[in-house]
Design a protein around this motif. Structure first.
Motif, PDB file in Angstrom:
ATOM      1  N   GLY A 441       6.784  31.392  -7.709  1.00 44.35           N
ATOM      2  CA  GLY A 441       5.707  30.450  -7.488  1.00 44.35           C
ATOM      3  C   GLY A 441       6.069  29.350  -6.520  1.00 44.35           C
ATOM      4  N   ILE A 442       5.150  28.401  -6.429  1.00 43.94           N
ATOM      5  CA  ILE A 442       5.296  27.311  -5.473  1.00 43.94           C
ATOM      6  C   ILE A 442       6.488  26.432  -5.822  1.00 43.94           C
ATOM      7  CG2 ILE A 442       3.681  25.871  -6.780  1.00 43.94           C
ATOM      8  CD1 ILE A 442       4.059  25.904  -2.971  1.00 43.94           C
ATOM      9  N   ILE A 443       6.740  26.224  -7.126  1.00 43.46           N
ATOM     10  CA  ILE A 443       7.851  25.369  -7.539  1.00 43.46           C
ATOM     11  C   ILE A 443       9.176  26.013  -7.164  1.00 43.46           C
ATOM     12  CG2 ILE A 443       8.993  24.332  -9.545  1.00 43.46           C
ATOM     13  CD1 ILE A 443       6.248  24.122 -10.834  1.00 43.46           C
ATOM     14  N   GLY A 444       9.264  27.332  -7.349  1.00 39.97           N
ATOM     15  CA  GLY A 444      10.485  28.028  -6.953  1.00 39.97           C
ATOM     16  C   GLY A 444      10.737  27.937  -5.465  1.00 39.97           C
ATOM     17  N   LEU A 539       3.067  17.196 -13.086  1.00 43.20           N
ATOM     18  CA  LEU A 539       3.619  18.196 -12.168  1.00 43.20           C
ATOM     19  C   LEU A 539       4.525  17.497 -11.157  1.00 43.20           C
ATOM     20  CD1 LEU A 539       3.619  21.200 -11.368  1.00 43.20           C
ATOM     21  CD2 LEU A 539       1.779  20.680  -9.759  1.00 43.20           C
ATOM     22  N   PHE A 540       3.950  16.933 -10.127  1.00 37.14           N
ATOM     23  CA  PHE A 540       4.709  16.170  -9.143  1.00 37.14           C
ATOM     24  C   PHE A 540       4.290  14.709  -9.232  1.00 37.14           C
ATOM     25  CE2 PHE A 540       4.371  20.397  -7.004  1.00 37.14           C
ATOM     26  CZ  PHE A 540       5.718  20.709  -7.067  1.00 37.14           C
ATOM     27  N   PRO A 541       5.217  13.795  -9.083  1.00 33.47           N
ATOM     28  CA  PRO A 541       4.831  12.378  -9.062  1.00 33.47           C
ATOM     29  C   PRO A 541       3.915  12.112  -7.873  1.00 33.47           C
ATOM     30  CG  PRO A 541       7.221  12.636  -9.264  1.00 33.47           C
ATOM     31  CD  PRO A 541       6.665  13.980  -8.919  1.00 33.47           C
ATOM     32  N   PRO A 542       3.018  11.161  -7.997  1.00 34.42           N
ATOM     33  CA  PRO A 542       2.130  10.847  -6.863  1.00 34.42           C
ATOM     34  C   PRO A 542       2.943  10.320  -5.683  1.00 34.42           C
ATOM     35  CG  PRO A 542       1.933   9.192  -8.593  1.00 34.42           C
ATOM     36  CD  PRO A 542       2.753  10.302  -9.157  1.00 34.42           C
ATOM     37  N   ASP A 543       2.566  10.771  -4.516  1.00 35.16           N
ATOM     38  CA  ASP A 543       3.246  10.337  -3.298  1.00 35.16           C
ATOM     39  C   ASP A 543       2.340   9.358  -2.561  1.00 35.16           C
ATOM     40  OD1 ASP A 543       5.247  10.129  -1.493  1.00 35.16           O
ATOM     41  OD2 ASP A 543       5.186  12.200  -0.808  1.00 35.16           O
ATOM     42  N   ILE A 639       2.193  18.226  -1.176  1.00 27.53           N
ATOM     43  CA  ILE A 639       1.971  19.627  -0.836  1.00 27.53           C
ATOM     44  C   ILE A 639       0.740  20.108  -1.581  1.00 27.53           C
ATOM     45  CG2 ILE A 639       3.572  20.418  -2.638  1.00 27.53           C
ATOM     46  CD1 ILE A 639       4.187  22.784  -0.730  1.00 27.53           C
ATOM     47  N   ARG A 640      -0.179  20.679  -0.849  1.00 27.54           N
ATOM     48  CA  ARG A 640      -1.423  21.157  -1.435  1.00 27.54           C
ATOM     49  C   ARG A 640      -1.232  22.567  -1.944  1.00 27.54           C
ATOM     50  NH1 ARG A 640      -6.990  22.199   1.922  1.00 27.54           N
ATOM     51  NH2 ARG A 640      -8.016  23.481   0.359  1.00 27.54           N
ATOM     52  N   ILE A 641      -1.649  22.799  -3.183  1.00 30.94           N
ATOM     53  CA  ILE A 641      -1.499  24.105  -3.815  1.00 30.94           C
ATOM     54  C   ILE A 641      -2.882  24.734  -3.935  1.00 30.94           C
ATOM     55  CG2 ILE A 641      -0.742  25.324  -5.883  1.00 30.94           C
ATOM     56  CD1 ILE A 641       1.224  23.065  -6.371  1.00 30.94           C
ATOM     57  N   GLY A 642      -3.019  25.953  -3.459  1.00 31.52           N
ATOM     58  CA  GLY A 642      -4.294  26.654  -3.545  1.00 31.52           C
ATOM     59  C   GLY A 642      -5.155  26.434  -2.318  1.00 31.52           C
ATOM     60  N   GLY A 643      -6.091  27.347  -2.100  1.00 32.14           N
ATOM     61  CA  GLY A 643      -6.916  27.293  -0.903  1.00 32.14           C
ATOM     62  C   GLY A 643      -8.265  26.655  -1.111  1.00 32.14           C
ATOM     63  N   SER A 827      -7.355  25.469 -11.353  1.00 35.96           N
ATOM     64  CA  SER A 827      -6.904  25.966 -10.054  1.00 35.96           C
ATOM     65  C   SER A 827      -6.165  24.845  -9.339  1.00 35.96           C
ATOM     66  CB  SER A 827      -8.088  26.466  -9.211  1.00 35.96           C
ATOM     67  OG  SER A 827      -9.056  25.451  -9.047  1.00 35.96           O
ATOM     68  N   GLY A 828      -5.432  25.212  -8.291  1.00 34.78           N
ATOM     69  CA  GLY A 828      -4.712  24.223  -7.503  1.00 34.78           C
ATOM     70  C   GLY A 828      -3.589  23.574  -8.282  1.00 34.78           C
ATOM     71  N   GLN A 829      -3.506  22.243  -8.181  1.00 30.77           N
ATOM     72  CA  GLN A 829      -2.432  21.478  -8.810  1.00 30.77           C
ATOM     73  C   GLN A 829      -2.402  21.673 -10.326  1.00 30.77           C
ATOM     74  OE1 GLN A 829      -0.662  20.245  -5.723  1.00 30.77           O
ATOM     75  NE2 GLN A 829      -0.468  18.467  -7.008  1.00 30.77           N
ATOM     76  N   ALA A 830      -3.578  21.638 -10.948  1.00 30.71           N
ATOM     77  CA  ALA A 830      -3.632  21.765 -12.402  1.00 30.71           C
ATOM     78  C   ALA A 830      -3.184  23.152 -12.856  1.00 30.71           C
ATOM     79  CB  ALA A 830      -5.052  21.475 -12.888  1.00 30.71           C
ATOM     80  N   GLN A 831      -3.528  24.189 -12.098  1.00 32.38           N
ATOM     81  CA  GLN A 831      -3.078  25.539 -12.438  1.00 32.38           C
ATOM     82  C   GLN A 831      -1.563  25.641 -12.323  1.00 32.38           C
ATOM     83  OE1 GLN A 831      -4.012  28.642  -9.608  1.00 32.38           O
ATOM     84  NE2 GLN A 831      -4.368  30.125 -11.234  1.00 32.38           N
ATOM     85  N   ALA A 832      -0.990  25.055 -11.262  1.00 32.93           N
ATOM     86  CA  ALA A 832       0.458  25.062 -11.110  1.00 32.93           C
ATOM     87  C   ALA A 832       1.130  24.303 -12.247  1.00 32.93           C
ATOM     88  CB  ALA A 832       0.838  24.453  -9.764  1.00 32.93           C
TER      89      ALA A 832
END
Length: 1022
Positions: A441-444, A539-543, A639-643, A827-832
């Protein structure tokens, strides 16, 4: 030989460092392909049924597809195909084109083949440019933007493409008056055919003479509105009817329902995208250099502004991490000096730090890594760990020197004693990161570079510690007694001896009351589980990249002029915000639905304003009072996850077979979510109440009058669809000829009462004779997800609300409020995030298992690895307690910090257990006495290594500088875990060592007794 080896490491490392690209994060390329189809005039429902559905069915058979989403609007369908990360994008593109070819017979016959293009949804533009002028017309401004600037920038090395926003491309606009057409008996389709036939540019051949050839060129091409105005459409009663007689013909722009502004001025926007894997800073620098060259050739009345430069925040962030790295180096050296109080002795382990880091650059360059926040954070963390091996080696050699041995003999003897210890520490610590390297996945993909970088640094430090450190000790250390120590050294030595004696006394008491240590360990384990459950998760801290995205949404069916009026109200409010440096606005032009305006906000530098997350909530509150306009703001993730794009940051998708029921349930559920205090900015992509005017054809009457449905729809499309009816070709570009009706005939439904369609023998009949009109509502767009109709709800988080809590709440509400026929999913960030909660827990277990296997092989024992790993719960408790106390979510960075603690904390136990095992085997002392003696002898190196690790991680935990918030969770977890487990394991490890040794003896005796009983048992007769 050692010197040459070190010189080679330094030389190759420096050369590699100069070649490493610079970016904000490791390159993560989502294999994503977009497919677009644009049959003019088709309704969203028609597009979804006749274009999106057949294509989606064909695409679903392609191997490796993770997700298929589509959005169909008026005359447009866009499908996003997201493939698994291991799918080769080139072969995927071939499969997509093959699927399109197979589907063409099932698509509408009047449409061009759909186009496919590769894109990376996680990659944001690195430069936003704005072109303005107070004097030049917009068409000329667009010509400079698209022809002069965009094409030149596209040729810059590393630039993938340059997008144009708010395009004002020149076009000839023909606006027909239905009354003039009717009075002359001319239909709109006849006008369209006349324009096509009178504006042509065809190859007309060559005349081959005996001496020369002549190229034949006819003047069939028209060039501007004045020439089109004189075009003869037909002859009526012997008089020519020109195009200008039938309405208005003017020089205009291709799409007059789109516009872009910057600072209140009309502008043309350009977005520069970089190619995957390129150096963001280098590409931006080259692009700006090209812009400076281009600007010299532009007229002085034209202004070219760099609205946003991603490389600035990247350089600042990377620079801050480099400063953190240098601070960590200084702190670690200071800690070593405070313990050794000897400049020469401090110099020896200090040299391992640059050697390990510089040597790592070589491997990073060979593997195609970059200098980014994660790789630099890995090196910063490594500063506190790579010195451990050298400290252990140095401390043991110094101990032998203090025992009276000569430096050379002490170096050989000391290196031999702790060589296996250092090997065990190095391999087991590097092995901690093996599971991270193989995560999916994206984290890997993100943390693979991080894991390999820090693992390589650790391995290089082990090599340096086993070679360079003993060599330097043998050359630089002086024999015991040769040095004269000052009063400061003597005073600090007495203080250390006093602390050591206090530790020995307290350890003796603990060893006499071992049950207390067991009860304490059990309580810590229980509280660790409690903390794991109650701590907020994300997931990821806010940037904070200095940029915010906003969407202003009006009611469905809002006209373009009204949308402009509302957008100007919102823009004036934003202009008064002291924290916003500048912003651009885009209305129409594919940047959203026709009832939306897109804002791109560039913020003032950090330190001059609140954080980006605070500004999101403030802006949404202050912009909420505009009548008829909803305002949504989001802080774009690093980083944006998902389309899938949305107006808020997190998405929740509903799917169902019954589209009417789906829309009803989605509307109700959105209203329920809007009542939740945990969520803000709740909205959806459901646009199903747009005003529609249905033309209901009376087929029987139409047939009797010789009017076909095709003729009706073709006439309506020519009149109201702003269709391209012809093209003007020039040496540098091509321009449309657009046809529509005059604005007065587009005001409302009554205009169609005066609209005429062709009947039998070319006669024109009022449309009202063959049809009646019905005003209703319908979808402005139709979305699909997984080949089913879908609605995506999006939301932001309220202050102090974690993503984990919000995800749990939304899932609970979905189970309570939605029927079984509606399927849901994030989907996206929440799915990850949901995937990470399953994968990261397993990652911890795999990491512990890998460490156990490696330690078991090294020690050839099942028990000793368990003893070494008994300190892990204490490290986890300290990490979770530190995160909870600092009000920081447990996200991916926090998980990685806990994984790192697995490798760090066990080093203390390895140092003690190695010494104890050696004492037991060499001198036959009891396990209890051996482990107590080991704890005493190893007290100094354990304190040195742990304090060094804390000092090296402290700059990350404090979190100063750009993007520091994203690094803090990892630093806090490591510092908290080390600080707590440091104290506890000094006592608990000896206790568990003796208990497990007794358990091993008991198990051995039991097996031996069982074996003797088997031998003494009588053998039964046959």
């Amino acid at each position: 030989m050692t010197t040459l080896l070190m010189i080679g490491i330094v030389v190759f490392g420096i050369v590699a460092y100069r070649q490493l690209p610079v970016s904000d994060l490791p390159t993560v390329d989502y294999p994503t392909i977009g497919v677009g189809a644009n049959p003019p005039g088709a309704s969203p429902e028609t597009m979804a049924a006749t274009v999106a559905t057949p294509l989606e069915k064909a695409f679903s058979a392609i191997a490796g597809i993770d997700e298929i989403t589509s959005n169909s609007s008026l005359g447009s369908t866009n499908i996003t195909l997201q493939f698994s990360l291991d799918r080769d994008l080139e072969s995927a593109a071939q499969d997509v084109n093959a699927a399109i070819s197979k589907t063409m017979p099932y698509l509408p016959s009047n449409m061009l083949p759909p186009s496919a293009h590769k894109h990376n949804p996680s990659s944001a533009p690195i430069l936003f440019l704005a072109l303005t002028s107070n004097l030049l017309p917009m068409t000329q401004l667009d010509e400079y933007a698209e022809t002069t600037i965009a094409q030149r920038l596209s040729m810059v090395e590393g630039v993938a493409q340059v997008g144009v926003w708010g395009s004002a491309k020149y076009a000839v606009r023909v606006q027909l008056d239905p009354h003039e057409l009717a009075s002359r008996g001319i239909g709109v389709s006849q006008v369209a055919n006349a324009i096509r036939q009178n504006n042509v540019m065809l190859p007309t051949g060559v005349l081959y003479g005996p001496n020369q050839t002549l190229t034949v060129q006819a003047t069939g091409q028209l060039g501007n509105a004045d020439q089109f105005r004189r075009l003869i459409v037909a002859y009526k009663d012997g008089a020519a009817v020109r195009l200008g007689d039938l309405g208005t013909v003017k020089d205009d722009i291709q799409n007059n329902k789109t516009a872009s502004w910057v600072g209140g001025e009309r502008s043309i926007g350009l977005a520069v995208d970089r190619q995957p894997g390129t150096n963001t800073v280098a590409v931006a620098t080259k692009a700006k250099a090209a812009l400076a060259e281009i600007a010299r050739g532009l007229p002085p009345t034209l202004k070219l502004l760099v609205q946003y430069d991603r490389s600035v925040s990247i350089e600042q962030s990377v620079s801050d991490v480099k400063v953190s790295l240098l601070v960590a180096l200084a702190l670690v050296v200071l800690v070593i000096f405070l313990f050794l109080r000897n400049v020469v002795a401090t110099l020896i382990p200090t040299l391992t730090l640059p050697m390990s880091i510089i040597g790592t650059f070589t491997v990073m360059q060979l593997l195609g890594f970059s200098i980014d926040n994660l790789s630099l954070m890995a090196l910063t963390l490594a500063v506190g760990f790579v010195v451990d091996d050298a400290i252990v080696m140095l401390e043991n050699i110094v101990r032998h020197v203090e025992m009276g041995e000569q430096p050379m003999a002490a170096a050989l003897e000391g290196a031999q004693e702790v060589g296996f210890t250092i090997l065990s520490m190095t391999l087991s610590l590097a092995a901690v990161f093996i599971p991270l390297m193989f995560m999916g996945g994206i984290i890997g993909q993100l943390f693979k570079e991080f894991a390999i970088t820090i693992a390589v640094a650790i391995l290089v430090s082990g090599l340096v510690s086993l070679t360079l450190t003993p060599m330097l000790c043998s050359r630089l250390l002086k024999p015991h007694g040769a040095e004269q120590h000052g009063r400061l050294f003597i005073a600090t030595e007495r203080a250390f001896d006093a602390s050591l004696r206090a530790y020995e006394r307290s350890l003796s008491w603990i060893m006499e009351h071992r049950a207390i240590a067991l009860v304490f360990s059990a309580l810590v384990l229980v509280f660790t589980v409690v903390l794991w459950v109650v701590i907020p998760k994300g997931l990821f801290p806010p940037d904070d990249t200095g940029q915010l995205n906003a969407t202003a949404e009006a009611a469905q069916g809002t006209s373009y002029p009204e949308m402009l009026r509302l957008e100007q109200i919102a823009a004036r409010r934003l202009e008064r915000d002291p924290d916003i440096a500048s912003f651009t606005v885009n209305v129409g032009g594919g940047m959203g639905s026709s009832n939306q305006a897109q804002f791109n906000l560039t913020l003032k530098p950090q330190g001059q304003r609140p954080s980006a997350d605070v500004m999101v909530n403030d802006l949404m509150r202050r912009m909420s009072g505009i009548p008829g306009l909803a305002f949504y703001v989001q802080n774009p993730p690093a980083i944006r996850i998902g389309g899938r794009s949305a107006k808020s940051q997190y998405q929740f998708t509903l799917r169902g077979p019954d589209i009417a029921e789906l829309y009803r349930q989605a509307s109700q559920f959105m209203r329920r979510l809007q009542q939740e205090p945990m969520l803000t900015g709740v909205t959806s992509d459901l646009l199903n109440t747009s005003p529609l005017l249905k033309v209901q054809i009376d087929r029987q009457r139409a047939l009797s009058l010789g009017v076909t449905p095709q003729a009706i729809e073709l006439a309506l499309a020519n009149a109201y669809n702003q269709q391209q009816v012809s093209t003007i070709y020039t040496p540098t570009n091509e321009y449309w000829v657009v046809m529509e009706t005059v604005p007065s005939a587009q005001i409302d439904a009554r205009a169609l009462q005066q609209f005429y369609v062709p009947g039998r023998n070319g006669t024109l009949l009022p449309l009202s004779d063959v049809a009646y009109f019905e005003q209703t509502t319908g979808p402005l767009s139709v979305a699909h997800s997984g080949q089913m109709a879908s609605v995506t709800l999006s939301f932001n988080l309220a202050p102090n609300v974690s993503l984990g809590a919000a995800v749990d709440r939304v899932n609970r509400l979905a189970r309570q409020n939605l029927p079984a026929s509606i399927t849901t999913g994030f989907s996206g960030q929440a799915q990850a995030f949901e995937a990470s909660q399953q994968g990261l827990g397993l990652l911890l277990l795999i990491t512990v298992f890998v460490i156990y296997i490696i330690l078991g092989i090294l020690y050839e024992s099942f028990v000793h690895p368990v003893t070494i790993l008994t300190g892990l719960p204490f490290a986890a408790f300290g990490a979770l307690l530190a995160l909870w106390a600092a009000h920081v979510e447990l996200g991916v960075y926090g998980y990685v910090g806990i994984v790192m603690l697995i490798g760090i904390v066990k080093k203390n136990a390895i140092m003690m257990i190695d010494f104890a095992i050696a004492r037991e085997r060499a001198e036959g002392v009891s396990p209890a006495k051996a482990i107590v003696e080991a704890a005493s002898v190893r007290f100094r190196p354990i304190m040195m290594t742990t304090v060094s690790a804390i000092a090296g991680t402290l700059p990350i935990a404090i979190g100063v500088g750009a993007s520091a918030a994203s690094r803090r969770p990892l630093g806090i977890a490591v510092v908290g875990g080390l600080a707590f487990s440091q104290i506890v394991t000094l006592y608990v490890t000896p206790v568990f060592y003796t208990y497990l040794d007794e358990l091993q003896d008991w198990a051995g005796r039991s097996l031996r007794r069982r074996g003797r009983r088997v031998e003494l048992a009588p053998v039964g007769a046959d």
